[in-house]
Scaffold this motif. Structure first.
Motif, PDB file in Angstrom:
ATOM      1  N   ALA A  64      37.774  29.606  43.415  1.00  0.00           N
ATOM      2  CA  ALA A  64      38.226  30.630  43.021  1.00  0.00           C
ATOM      3  C   ALA A  64      36.440  31.152  42.763  1.00  0.00           C
ATOM      4  N   ILE A 102      35.690  32.165  46.192  1.00  0.00           N
ATOM      5  CA  ILE A 102      35.639  33.730  46.563  1.00  0.00           C
ATOM      6  C   ILE A 102      35.899  35.063  46.040  1.00  0.00           C
ATOM      7  N   ARG A 103      34.908  34.627  44.504  1.00  0.00           N
ATOM      8  CA  ARG A 103      34.070  35.933  43.880  1.00  0.00           C
ATOM      9  C   ARG A 103      33.063  35.941  44.847  1.00  0.00           C
ATOM     10  N   ASP A 137      34.008  38.051  48.094  1.00  0.00           N
ATOM     11  CA  ASP A 137      34.829  39.222  48.058  1.00  0.00           C
ATOM     12  C   ASP A 137      32.821  40.570  48.215  1.00  0.00           C
ATOM     13  N   PRO A 191      41.582  42.753  49.422  1.00  0.00           N
ATOM     14  CA  PRO A 191      41.120  41.455  48.306  1.00  0.00           C
ATOM     15  C   PRO A 191      41.030  40.557  49.536  1.00  0.00           C
ATOM     16  N   ASP A 240      42.627  37.223  48.799  1.00  0.00           N
ATOM     17  CA  ASP A 240      42.823  35.592  48.172  1.00  0.00           C
ATOM     18  C   ASP A 240      43.151  34.494  48.409  1.00  0.00           C
ATOM     19  N   ARG A 241      42.982  33.745  47.947  1.00  0.00           N
ATOM     20  CA  ARG A 241      43.387  32.012  48.305  1.00  0.00           C
ATOM     21  C   ARG A 241      44.660  32.384  49.155  1.00  0.00           C
ATOM     22  N   GLU A 242      45.653  33.456  49.145  1.00  0.00           N
ATOM     23  CA  GLU A 242      47.142  32.792  50.197  1.00  0.00           C
ATOM     24  C   GLU A 242      46.831  33.012  51.571  1.00  0.00           C
TER      25      GLU A 242
END
Length: 208
Positions: free
Chosen positions: A101, A104-105, A108, A183, A185-187
């Motif tokens: 997490a 990812i932030r 981004d 965005p 994201d993990r997926e």
């Protein structure tokens, strides 16, 4: 330097520079930059966001361009620790273990900053170099370690193009954020690993 930059330039004042608020001001610069882009950003906006006087900023940075260069360069502080990368024993495992997490932030935020400085990158070699060092190279360096481990294990061929493999994920993430406005994201990241990166490395397409 553009007229906008000239308009933002002020003479340096004679008072001693106070660097205690640099970090807060640079962080505010990145926030405004990501929201407005370089051309729309002003020193006034940054000062208001940082709750600082314009004189404070001008004592430290003589122009908007100089402030943005320092702000982008400071992003290197969040680069990946190459000595603490996950080592799961497989390429897929290592790549997926990198998806956290906070990562990812951070990615981004960096992509939004990159979008904000596109116009400046086109006309400033210094900004282009700073952007590459702060926004691209940290993750590319981590990917190099991971792919070279896979080569050493015999998991992928020694003659595979490591540099190209390193850039597939970041390039797809950048396109998704900058061009599609969606965005990361993990997926999405795992889908890239299983459907694009592993096959590009010569491994069977994985089912995520």
């Amino acid at each position: 330097m553009t007229q906008t930059d000239l308009d933002e330039t002020k003479p340096k004042l004679g008072r001693k520079r106070d660097h205690t608020r640099d970090s807060e001001i640079l962080d505010s610069t990145l926030e405004v930059l990501a929201e407005t882009g370089y051309d729309g950003m002003t020193i006034d906006m940054v000062a208001a966001r940082a709750k600082a006087g314009k004189a404070t900023l001008y004592r430290r940075w003589s122009s908007k361009a100089e402030l943005v260069l320092d702000a982008v360069a400071c992003l290197k502080a969040s680069e990946v620790d190459l000595d603490a990368l996950p080592d799961t024993g497989t390429l897929r495992g290592d790549l997926i273990a990198m998806i956290k997490a906070p990562t990812i932030r951070d990615a981004d935020r960096k992509l939004k900053v990159m979008a904000g400085i596109v116009s400046m990158i086109a006309r400033s070699p210094e900004m282009a170099a700073a952007a590459h060092a702060a926004l691209v190279e940290p993750r590319a360096s981590a990917n190099r370690v991971i792919f070279r481990r896979a080569i050493e294990r015999g998991e992928i061929d020694a003659d595979c193009d490591v540099e190209r493999l390193c850039m597939i994920g970041p390039a797809m993430a950048a396109y998704r954020v900058l061009m599609l406005g969606r965005p990361v994201d993990r997926e999405f990241l795992i889908g890239n690993i299983d459907g694009v990166i592993l096959p590009a490395a010569g491994l069977p397409r994985a089912s995520s």
